[in-house]
Design an enzyme around this catalytic site. Structure first.
Site, PDB file in Angstrom:
ATOM      1  N   HIS A 249      -6.200   5.549   6.115  1.00 63.38           N
ATOM      2  CA  HIS A 249      -5.039   4.723   5.797  1.00 63.38           C
ATOM      3  C   HIS A 249      -4.065   5.585   5.019  1.00 63.38           C
ATOM      4  O   HIS A 249      -4.470   6.317   4.124  1.00 63.38           O
ATOM      5  CB  HIS A 249      -5.483   3.521   4.958  1.00 63.38           C
ATOM      6  CG  HIS A 249      -4.452   2.452   4.851  1.00 63.38           C
ATOM      7  ND1 HIS A 249      -3.282   2.619   4.150  1.00 63.38           N
ATOM      8  CD2 HIS A 249      -4.409   1.196   5.365  1.00 63.38           C
ATOM      9  CE1 HIS A 249      -2.569   1.498   4.234  1.00 63.38           C
ATOM     10  NE2 HIS A 249      -3.233   0.618   4.964  1.00 63.38           N
ATOM     11  N   ARG A 269       5.006  -1.713   2.794  1.00 61.75           N
ATOM     12  CA  ARG A 269       5.995  -1.158   3.722  1.00 61.75           C
ATOM     13  C   ARG A 269       6.550  -2.244   4.645  1.00 61.75           C
ATOM     14  O   ARG A 269       7.734  -2.272   4.942  1.00 61.75           O
ATOM     15  CB  ARG A 269       5.386  -0.016   4.537  1.00 61.75           C
ATOM     16  CG  ARG A 269       5.305   1.284   3.747  1.00 61.75           C
ATOM     17  CD  ARG A 269       4.483   2.341   4.465  1.00 61.75           C
ATOM     18  NE  ARG A 269       3.055   2.030   4.420  1.00 61.75           N
ATOM     19  CZ  ARG A 269       2.234   2.125   5.451  1.00 61.75           C
ATOM     20  NH1 ARG A 269       2.673   2.515   6.613  1.00 61.75           N
ATOM     21  NH2 ARG A 269       0.968   1.830   5.306  1.00 61.75           N
TER      22      ARG A 269
END
Ligand SMILES: Cc1cc2nc3c(=O)[nH]c(=O)nc-3n(C[C@H](O)[C@H](O)[C@H](O)COP(=O)(O)OP(=O)(O)OC[C@H]3O[C@@H](n4cnc5c(N)ncnc54)[C@H](O)[C@@H]3O)c2cc1C
Ligand code: SF4
Ligand code: SF4
Ligand code: FES
Lengths: 633, 256
Positions: A249, A269
């Site tokens: 990740h 995000r």
């Protein structure tokens, strides 16, 4: 013979995360007496940590969404290596699985017109993730847990016994799947609290044990993720698929050291957070690969407009699939443009008012405040890649979740392979758990109902399993400390089979793994069997070593870069590798010498993608992915 | 990076008894109490029993009492103590010890089973549920609960009163009753189940004298007393003693 308690069940589900609980609910509702067994307390499985959301094309926020679009996004994210039938079933069934949760009491965040709200996430064309703030996994697990309690309350009314048809054995570990000939006959287990052994006899066993991240040093995963289900399948004779694909990740915490690896959700995000390097530059614009060029914004202005007007602008490159973002961060740090503690900056503080941040990302706010003294409403976070998810897993039949070659053995959730191809999109795991957990439960229950003669449990296998589990108490002088072995294993996998891989290093890793296997055979522990974490770890080492061997071998074999597998010495994605699965078979019989290899790697051609599914893509796009000969088929 | 040696006293033992043991152990920048317990396991006491999972305050496994205060070990930073201080870690006091820092929390699972589940509304198919955010906010606050059971441990009704355990569900599960009661689509009432009444009659709401100790220890910052228990009490009282208020509330609830 070892004296062990034996119980009869129709279906045994190993694991109480999203996949296991959904399987158990289904099996029980289909009439099977079902036992669930898990290493932690009920309600604490890894799924509880999931943050961002559940992907399902309900189309609540953008009506353009439907299963075909979700299917396309999933295949693109996995670079077309996905077991396409799984991706199809997943995309089609996910909305029903989410809506069903509401009828069990789940409370998702809402849209203004009262439907389930959906948020943006990397690789998903439309806002698609049903969520509850950034604690979606907690909502999922609690809802399933409470549904199980509801079924138990029914049984209490009917039989005066909550556990008549559905029982959770919490804080118990399965160390072997038992077999009668080629068929499953049950599981060998120990109770963590007392160290007591017991056997659950059943004609059907569902593996739902989650992932393997604890073999890596920097990881978002908990101690439970020792690859038990992967190893249990192998030891029972069922092969694993594409184990080279491990997802790093892009955004884990990097500081302070004690929290290194803990996840920073992608929702940061998805909701507007941006990545910057030490020059203050939004570097992701430099890392959009060719296959995605048309879909991502080229300027910051366009990217910023997308949040409010997604129909006329392209999405920000911060929302590329995870493999791309993780590699980009890695490259920026390597080029000397990293943050003080070896990551990059992830900033929401300049993108949203403080109040909005606290409402949309409450646990991130809390996590940074409490653990790193960082106020994310006022300053950027420092983040870097962390080992997060394994795409590889037990090879299964797409429709039934049955494993290959072991009748009665099923696998679902993170432990199963295929669904996500070479890279998983965020949010596609929680939906995967529900869709395939349910299917595994259904088919396991049917299998059990068909088994008119119950497979017999062999005493010899019980004795062997008991002896294996007790070995760490009988280690001779010079016993190895399991904690030390574990640390060395994590360092080896992190450094040599990590996010960027090279042939020489992987060979070196295989050598180290061999040496560790030899030493692990001498792992010893003090004390007694009652709640003894040293002993538990000593037993988990077998699984971690086996799974790590699979990852390293497959990664060495695949001479290309694709999704979660990046080779510095073979940087391109090769179309010729698209139709190739790498399958890990156990060496049979298992060699007595710990130095000997345990895994045999076999190349297997993937099943051709069904034409109507291929027709969902433009020709120009397929040409970028499919092998030459596939285009003519 | 700075490093120093800290003094720890950790309770070791089992159901038959035990004692506080002293340890001296290295501490690095930014560490939490759980890191230190792990270091002890790896270096000095391989069989020291402790529960944990997420190490990020999300799973509610690592509950213990640190210097006598119920806390999550993974969310207690070492920087909150002075270097000279001896840090005492003991298991949750309200529950029977299994071993070292691990207690038998089955009380909580038994209580969970006694709260009747969500009742889905008749005539609404999956996918047809419509709820406004403002209406789910209240129950969502309670659903943040990570079941660490720190509130259960701290509540004086059961903390030193084993005899109350049978009748009292504890703040966590009284809050569960409130959560279901405030769920906009829970159809318990239509099925003849009065959740407020059960809080009083089946789950021991009357034992709670709103001291707010539970709220103080909740790592999720849930306002258990103010937002769940007091409203439940107010309405339970209404219903018990004033049939008119009860009737009125019933009518006004049938809005849309
Ligand atoms: C921090 C974090 C955030 C995430 N966020 C998201 C997200 O937003 N969206 C998304 O889709 N995915 C997300 N993921 C991924 C997703 O949460 C996991 O892939 C998923 O929860 C795995 O579920 P599972 O049911 O397969 O296994 P788990 O939930 O891990 O459950 C495994 C179960 O198996 C049991 N078990 C294991 N071995 C044994 C054994 N030997 N004997 C008995 N029991 C055993 C364990 O005790 C546990 O109960 C996230 C992952 C992490 C780590
Ligand atoms: S407010 Fe009630 S439930 Fe909470 S600690 Fe006090 S008495 Fe116990
Ligand atoms: S209400 Fe708070 S203190 Fe009580 S169990 Fe839940 S999270 Fe823990
Ligand atoms: S380990 Fe999960 S809350 Fe502490």
């Amino acid at each position: 013979m070892a004296q062990v308690d034996r119980q009869h069940w129709d279906v045994v589900v190993v694991g109480a995360g999203g996949a296991g609980l959904r399987a158990a609910i289904e099996a029980r509702e289909r009439g099977a007496r079902t036992a669930v067994i898990c290493k932690s307390l009920f309600g604490k499985a890894h799924t509880v940590m999931a943050e961002g959301g559940i992907a399902a094309s309900m189309g609540n926020v953008n009506e353009g969404d439907n299963w075909q679009v979700h299917f396309r996004d999933t295949m693109r994210g996995g670079k077309f290596l996905n077991q396409w039938r799984m991706a199809e079933l997943h995309a089609k069934e996910a909305p029903d699985r989410v809506w069903e949760l509401e009828t069990w009491g789940a409370l998702f965040d809402r849209t203004p017109d009262g439907r389930i709200s959906q948020r943006n996430f990397g690789g998903h064309e439309y806002p698609r993730l049903a969520h509850v703030g950034d604690r979606t996994g907690l909502e999922l697990i609690r809802t399933l847990q409470q549904k199980i309690v509801q079924l138990q309350q029914q049984d209490f009314k009917e039989f005066g016994d909550y556990e008549a048809r559905l029982k959770v054995f919490q804080e118990c570990t399965v160390t072997r799947v038992l077999k009668d000939g080629e068929k499953v006959s049950g599981t060998f287990c120990y109770e963590r609290e007392s160290g007591r052994f017991f056997v659950l006899e059943a004609p059907a066993v569902v593996l739902a044990t989650g992932g393997i991240g604890k073999s890596f040093k920097t990881t978002s995963n908990s101690w439970e993720y020792t690859g038990d289900g992967h190893a249990l399948a192998l030891l029972a004779g069922a092969p694993l698929l594409n184990m080279e694909f491990v997802q790093f990740h892009p955004t884990g915490m990097v500081w302070p050291p004690s929290v290194k690896g803990i996840l920073v959700t992608e929702s940061v995000r998805g909701d507007g957070g941006v990545l910057r390097n030490s020059d203050g530059k939004r570097f992701m614009f430099d890392y959009v690969p060719d296959v995605f060029k048309e879909k991502y914004a080229e300027t910051e202005a366009e990217a910023d407009r997308w949040y409010d007007d997604p129909d006329h602008n392209r999405r920000p490159p911060e929302l590329l699939p995870r493999d791309e973002v993780a590699r980009a961060i890695n490259a920026e740090v390597k080029a000397g443009r990293g943050s003080p503690h070896g990551g990059v900056f992830l900033d929401v503080s300049t993108r949203m008012p403080a109040e909005k941040i606290k409402r949309r990302l409450p646990s991130m706010y809390h996590q940074f405040k409490e653990l790193a003294d960082v106020d994310i409403t006022a300053e950027p976070m420092e983040v870097g890649p962390t080992c997060h998810y394994v795409m590889g897993g037990v090879a299964v039949d797409s429709d039934t979740a049955a494993t290959v070659g072991v009748p009665g053995l099923y696998a679902a959730g993170e432990v199963a392979g295929g669904m996500h191809g070479s890279n998983r999109l965020g949010g596609n795991s929680l939906s995967d758990l529900l869709v395939f957990g349910r299917r595994a439960g259904l088919h396991a229950a049917e299998h059990a109902a068909r088994a008119t003669v119950r497979p017999a449990v062999d005493d010899g296998q019980i004795d062997a399993a008991a002896a294996e589990a007790l070995a760490p108490f009988h280690a001779e002088d010079g016993a190895e400390n399991p904690y030390t072995l574990h640390q060395e294993l994590q360092q080896t996998m992190n450094d040599l089979v990590g996010i960027i891989r090279r042939e020489g290093e992987m060979q070196q890793a295989l050598g180290k793994l061999r040496a560790l296997r030899v030493r692990a055979a001498r792992a010893g522990v003090e004390g007694h069997r009652q709640f003894n974490p040293g002993w538990h770890l000593a037993l988990d080492l077998r699984n971690m070593l086996l799974v790590s061997e699979c990852v390293a071998k497959a990664a060495l074999e695949r001479t290309e870069s694709r999704g979660g597998h990046t080779r510095e010495d073979c940087p391109a994605m090769e179309r010729d590798w698209r139709p190739v699965n790498l399958v890990c078979h156990p060496v049979d019989p298992a060699p007595a010498d710990p130095a000997a290899d345990r895994i045999r790697l076999v190349r297997q051609r993937t099943e051709p993608i069904r034409p109507d599914l291929l027709a969902l893509f433009e020709k120009e796009e397929l040409v970028k992915y499919l092998a030459e000969e596939e285009l003519y088929e | 990076m700075t490093t120093y040696d800290a003094r720890f006293r950790i309770w070791r033992g089992d159901a038959d008894g035990g004692e506080l043991r002293d340890f001296t152990v290295e501490v690095h920048d930014g560490e939490v109490v759980l890191d230190i317990v792990h270091r002890l396991q790896a270096t000095q006491a391989a069989d020291l029993a402790v529960r944990w999972n997420c190490k990020a305050g999300k799973c509610g496994s690592c509950s213990a009492e640190i210097n006598g205060r119920p806390r999550l070990m993974c969310m207690t930073r070492m920087s909150t103590f002075s270097r000279e201080e001896t840090i005492t870690v003991t298991p949750l006091r309200a529950f029977p010890v299994v071993r070292d820092l691990v207690t038998d929390v089955s009380f909580n699972y038994a209580k969970a089973r006694e709260v009747p589940a969500f009742v889905p509304p008749q005539g609404l198919a999956p996918g047809e549920y419509r709820m406004q955010q403002v209406d789910v906010d209240r129950s969502q606050e309670f659903r943040k609960c990570i079941e660490c059971f720190l509130c259960q441990d701290t509540c004086h009704v059961v903390r030193d009163h084993e005899e109350n355990k049978a009748a009292f569900a504890g703040p966590r599960f009284l809050m569960r009753v409130a959560e279901l009661d405030m769920h906009p689509l829970d159809a318990a009432e239509a099925e003849g189940l009065d959740r407020k009444r059960t809080a009083q009659e089946d789950h021991g709401l009357g034992y709670c004298n709103i001291t707010k100790c539970c709220t103080e220890v909740c790592p999720e910052g849930i306002k258990i007393t103010d937002n769940a228990l007091i409203p439940l009490k107010e309405r339970a009282v209404d219903r018990k003693y004033d049939p008119l208020v009860w009737l009125g509330s019933k009518i006004s609830r049938r809005r849309d």
